[in-house]
Design a protein around this motif. Structure first.
Motif, PDB file in Angstrom:
ATOM      1  N   LYS A 180     -11.784   4.004  -6.198  1.00  0.00           N
ATOM      2  CA  LYS A 180     -11.239   3.318  -5.025  1.00  0.00           C
ATOM      3  C   LYS A 180     -12.284   3.223  -3.918  1.00  0.00           C
ATOM      4  O   LYS A 180     -12.888   4.221  -3.523  1.00  0.00           O
ATOM      5  N   GLY A 181     -12.491   1.993  -3.449  1.00  0.00           N
ATOM      6  CA  GLY A 181     -13.388   1.773  -2.327  1.00  0.00           C
ATOM      7  C   GLY A 181     -12.603   1.464  -1.067  1.00  0.00           C
ATOM      8  O   GLY A 181     -11.382   1.648  -1.006  1.00  0.00           O
ATOM      9  N   GLN A 182     -13.296   0.979  -0.058  1.00  0.00           N
ATOM     10  CA  GLN A 182     -12.634   0.578   1.170  1.00  0.00           C
ATOM     11  C   GLN A 182     -11.935  -0.757   0.941  1.00  0.00           C
ATOM     12  O   GLN A 182     -11.967  -1.323  -0.144  1.00  0.00           O
ATOM     13  N   LYS A 183     -11.285  -1.286   1.954  1.00  0.00           N
ATOM     14  CA  LYS A 183     -10.616  -2.570   1.838  1.00  0.00           C
ATOM     15  C   LYS A 183     -11.624  -3.636   1.408  1.00  0.00           C
ATOM     16  O   LYS A 183     -12.700  -3.761   1.990  1.00  0.00           O
ATOM     17  N   GLY A 218     -13.382  -3.556  -1.075  1.00  0.00           N
ATOM     18  CA  GLY A 218     -14.629  -2.848  -1.389  1.00  0.00           C
ATOM     19  C   GLY A 218     -15.090  -2.961  -2.823  1.00  0.00           C
ATOM     20  O   GLY A 218     -16.122  -2.383  -3.181  1.00  0.00           O
ATOM     21  N   ASN A 254     -20.158   3.864  -2.715  1.00  0.00           N
ATOM     22  CA  ASN A 254     -19.143   3.019  -2.088  1.00  0.00           C
ATOM     23  C   ASN A 254     -17.748   3.221  -2.665  1.00  0.00           C
ATOM     24  O   ASN A 254     -16.892   2.343  -2.560  1.00  0.00           O
ATOM     25  N   GLU A 261     -10.072  -3.749  -4.171  1.00  0.00           N
ATOM     26  CA  GLU A 261     -10.682  -2.520  -3.651  1.00  0.00           C
ATOM     27  C   GLU A 261     -10.777  -1.401  -4.685  1.00  0.00           C
ATOM     28  O   GLU A 261     -11.158  -0.283  -4.351  1.00  0.00           O
TER      29      GLU A 261
END
Length: 879
Positions: free
Chosen positions: A80-83, A85, A290, A253
């Motif tokens: 899982k990354g950022q929005k 991402g 990231n 994301e």
């Protein structure tokens, strides 16, 4: 057969034998219990879904075949990354790191790398264990796609070279025939070669443009343009992944790595694998710039359940010791008042030692037996203990008091225990192995409890009793009865028994109806501790990806890659997704009941298929196809992502999947996987006819015991009818309180019949004995005397049993907590039923037996073994 005399002989003979050498008996039973307890500590926890789903259904057999070929429900690594991402994760160096992690999880480490210092130890251990059937994720996917494109370009270039060589040779030959010079011949050959090269370059450029590649720009995991063109949907922007890659890139994301495990892993190996995966994602070599990892999936949930069960045994044992000790100190006014608890612990040790001896595992059902068994064991002990204590307070020597308790208490206690066993045997009809195991283990435990009480219990009272002095002791039961105004309620129901019985019947009928049609949840997350990390992670997976698991359809045929079979699979997949509300607008499964997951159909997209084309496409995806088609091309999977919903909702989805199955001749298709099995178990448990049959069997078995010990069918009816009414009222209370049923609590009617039957039969047999002694007593007065004589012991054992059941409420396992609530309500209703329902039913049936009735009445105690009744003053009819 005179059961009364037989039970008396068993109890008195045991008393005579153990009182010869009481200390030796105490030591022998104690040492055996300690040895059994130590042996029981070796039992492994059982978290297999078979305890809920069973292992004999067609769906289970198909699921086993599916799991053997493709691996079972996967461990899922959520990246899982950022929005928005996902581009940062897959278009930079993180993608290669993911590829390395996937290789580590698969155990595919070259032998040379296993001895290198920079290879993480966790990867070396995974290479040794080889727990995975297949691992697929972003790195594997991109690497396979790049290899496929490179292979396609290579074929174009190889073909171009061959064509160029042939064209050059032909041009050279034509020039030679035309009489041209050598230089002119070579020039003609070069021109033909250049033309062929130009055509090859054009074909390669066309192929490259599909993936954003320029001339000389070969596809690879490091080629950002290639990766972007491969993963992202140009029509939705540069951040939204293509819908057909939902199983790898569920949102803008996040990404997923799925690790399907070997089905033959032992619980210990599965737990080790989960731990190894967690250690791998925590290893510094696989850290992302990231994104962050979350390890979840059904195997992780089951491993969390295994840890919870192991903790639950310790917590429940300590809780039962503390709570029941406190309760006994308060409600049981006798010397050696903690003896019943000590005997119960011996019983528990011996019972679980027997479980270990049979090679069984410790599942949720076996854990639930612990407080129930302790409560029942305390009950049997108190019934004898109270009689012996009263005799010693009347001046009898300890050994004489024990013989008196054996003679007066043996018939009713052994009859009540037999009734409990009979009712519990009905649980053998349950479709859920967990419930069947619970019933059978409890039956064995009841038998052991009686044996312990008749040996170590009698020996301890005869050896250490008699030091408490004489005189009457305070009776907390009388105070509670006054506080709850039970005497006033008793007087009311005995004055108008028909009215009371009519009200109870209406409530019971409503309760039985509510119980039969109440849904039963077999959600496996009930095996997971509330607030546990495993539960939180599975919810995070759903929040991020829109799905928390998969449902698979196993397709079997002589050749599942036949174009006709694949066309059917495509059509089925399209129809099911449309029915589930999936429109492909977003890769997330937010609004639909189902969404796409990795399937054989994904390999072919919407291309027109021929046998040659299918073979070529399967060859290009290489090892990636292992997750969707067997090497022999006889099995394939169609997978769908599914949300973590109620079992009712999931059962509807399973039903829809099966209804849409219409495979062509020669093709077999089955819905498989943990979700399908749990939904089937829920449907089976919720079958009202099956539940009615199990409850009816329990009542019938209880009736047979009551008939055997009373001698007449009419005389056996009051306890059976009152117990049936208590079970119905208990069910109504659970429905009103909106207490959900699970596989354990779904057997509540049998549980009430077993427990209420015990208390009811104890009181009823004492009532019959009172009439056998004094025919002048009316029905109400005979019951008053019964409550006054053995009521305090029944109250003490009932409250301690209730406390034992309530200990389950401190468990962090949802299934055990739900069972605790049901058990507490059931027991409270059972105790109330013995006070209020039993006399009313007896008055309606108009049983007022006397000694002249003869056959079937409990015989008065023989000389020298007087009843507790003798010291009880007559009670006024309105008291």
């Amino acid at each position: 057969m005179n059961f009364d005399a037989g039970f008396r002989k068993i109890a008195t003979s045991s008393a005579r034998l153990v009182l010869r050498k009481p200390l030796a008996v105490i030591v022998a039973v104690g040492l055996l219990a300690v040895a059994a307890t130590l042996f029981a500590l070796r039992i492994d926890a059982d978290t297999g879904v078979e305890s809920i789903t069973g292992d004999s259904s067609d769906a289970y057999v198909a699921t086993q075949k599916w799991a053997k070929q493709f691996g079972g429900d996967p461990i899922v690594v959520l990246v899982k990354g950022q929005k928005d991402g996902l581009p940062r994760i897959v278009l930079g160096p993180d993608l290669a790191i993911l590829g390395g992690l996937e290789g580590c999880l698969s155990g595919n480490i070259p032998p040379a790398a296993r001895v290198q210092a920079d290879t993480p130890q966790v990867c070396k251990r995974l290479a040794e264990l080889k727990p995975a059937v297949a691992v697929y994720g972003p790195g594997t996917f991109v690497t396979t796609a790049a290899a496929s494109v490179n292979e396609g370009i290579g074929k174009i270039l190889a073909k171009a070279k061959k064509t160029g060589d042939e064209a050059a040779a032909a041009a050279r030959e034509i020039a030679r025939r035309q009489g041209k010079t050598i230089e002119e011949q070579e020039a003609a050959a070069k021109a033909a070669q250049d033309l062929a090269d130009l055509q090859a370059t054009r074909d390669a450029l066309i192929l490259g443009q599909e993936y954003g590649l320029g001339l000389g720009n070969l596809p690879s995991i490091d080629n950002a343009a290639f990766v972007a063109q491969l993963i992202f949907d140009p029509e939705k922007g540069s951040k939204e992944p293509k819908s057909r890659f939902q199983y790898l890139f569920p949102s803008s994301e996040s990404a997923l790595i799925q690790m399907r495990l070997r089905p033959d892993l032992t619980p210990a190996e599965r737990a080790e694998t989960v731990d190894l995966v967690k250690r791998a994602v925590a290893n510094g070599k696989f850290q992302l710039s990231n994104g962050a990892y979350t390890v979840t999936g059904a195997p992780v949930v089951m491993t969390g359940s295994q840890d919870a069960i192991e903790r639950a045994v310790v917590v429940l044992l300590i809780g039962a010791l503390i709570v029941m000790a406190l309760v006994l100190l308060v409600v049981f006014p006798a010397e050696l008042r903690l003896l019943p608890l000590a005997l119960a612990l011996m019983t528990a040790g011996l019972t679980y030692g027997l479980l270990a001896l049979t090679g069984s595992r410790l599942g949720v059902g076996a854990v639930a037996v612990l407080p129930v068994l302790v409560g029942l064991s305390v009950d049997y002990s108190i019934q004898f203990h109270a009689r012996a204590d009263k005799a010693m307070r009347g001046g009898a020597a300890p050994d004489a008091a024990v013989r008196h308790a054996a003679g007066s208490g043996g018939p009713p206690v052994l009859a009540a225990a037999l009734a409990t066993v009979a009712a519990l045997l009905a649980l053998a009809l349950s479709p859920v192995p967990l419930v069947r195991g619970f019933g059978l283990l409890l039956v064995a435990g009841v038998a052991i409890a009686i044996a312990v009480v008749l040996t170590a219990g009698f020996a301890t009272l005869g050896w250490a009793g008699g030091a408490g002095g004489k005189g009457e002791r305070r009776q907390p039961a009388m105070r509670v009865a006054a506080l709850l105004r039970l005497r006033r309620s008793f007087a009311a129901v005995t004055r108008q028994p028909a009215r009371a019985l009519a009200v109870a019947t209406v409530l019971a009928v409503c309760g039985w109806a509510a119980a039969l049609f109440s849904p039963v949840s077999t959600d496996v997350t009930q095996l997971v501790p509330r607030g546990s990390q495993a539960a939180k992670d599975i919810k995070l997976l759903q929040e991020t990806t829109g799905a928390a698991g998969t449902i698979d359809v196993l397709v079997r045929a002589k050749n599942v890659t036949d174009p006709k079979v694949i066309e059917w699979m495509r059509d089925y997949q399209t129809r099911v997704l449309a029915e589930a509300g999936y429109k492909g607008e977003s890769p997330r499964c937010e609004r639909a009941k189902l969404c796409p997951a990795l399937s054989l159909t994904d390999v072919f997209e919407n291309q027109k298929l021929t046998k040659q084309r299918i073979r070529a496409l399967l060859a290009t995806v290489g090892d990636f196809s292992r997750g969707v088609v067997s090497p022999g091309r006889k099995m394939a999977t169609i997978a769908f992502g599914v949300r973590l919903e109620s079992l009712d909702d999931q059962a509807e989805v399973i039903s829809m999947l099966r209804d849409e199955l219409d495979p062509p001749p020669g093709v077999q298709a089955d819905v498989v996987g943990l979700t399908a099995l749990a939904a089937d178990a829920s449907s089976s448990l919720g079958n009202p006819l099956r539940r009615l049959a199990i409850s009816g069997a329990a009542l019938l078995l209880f009736l047979l015991v009551a008939f055997a010990v009373t001698g007449r069918l009419r005389r056996a009816l009051p306890p059976v009818v009152s117990v049936a009414l208590a079970a119905g009222v208990s069910s109504l209370l659970l429905w009103v309180l909106r207490i959900d049923l699970n596989p354990m609590s779904a057997a509540l009617s049998v549980f009430v019949i077993a427990i209420a039957g015990e208390f009811t039969l104890l009181i009823y047999l004492q009532y019959l004995r009172n009439h056998a002694r004094d025919a002048a007593l009316g029905i109400a007065d005979a019951y008053r005397v019964a409550y006054r004589t053995i009521g305090p012991a029944v109250f003490a054992s009932g409250v301690t049993a209730l406390a034992g059941f309530a200990v389950l409420a401190i468990s962090d396992i949802g299934m055990l907590r739900g069972f605790a609530l049901v058990a507490v309500i059931d027991l409270a209703v059972a105790l109330a039923g013995t006070v209020l329902l039993l006399p009313a039913v007896t008055l309606i049936v108009e049983i007022a037996p006397t000694a002249a009735d003869g056959v079937g009445l409990p015989a008065p105690e023989p000389a020298g073994e007087q009843s507790d009744l003798e010291s009880v003053p007559d009670l006024p009819a309105t008291s």
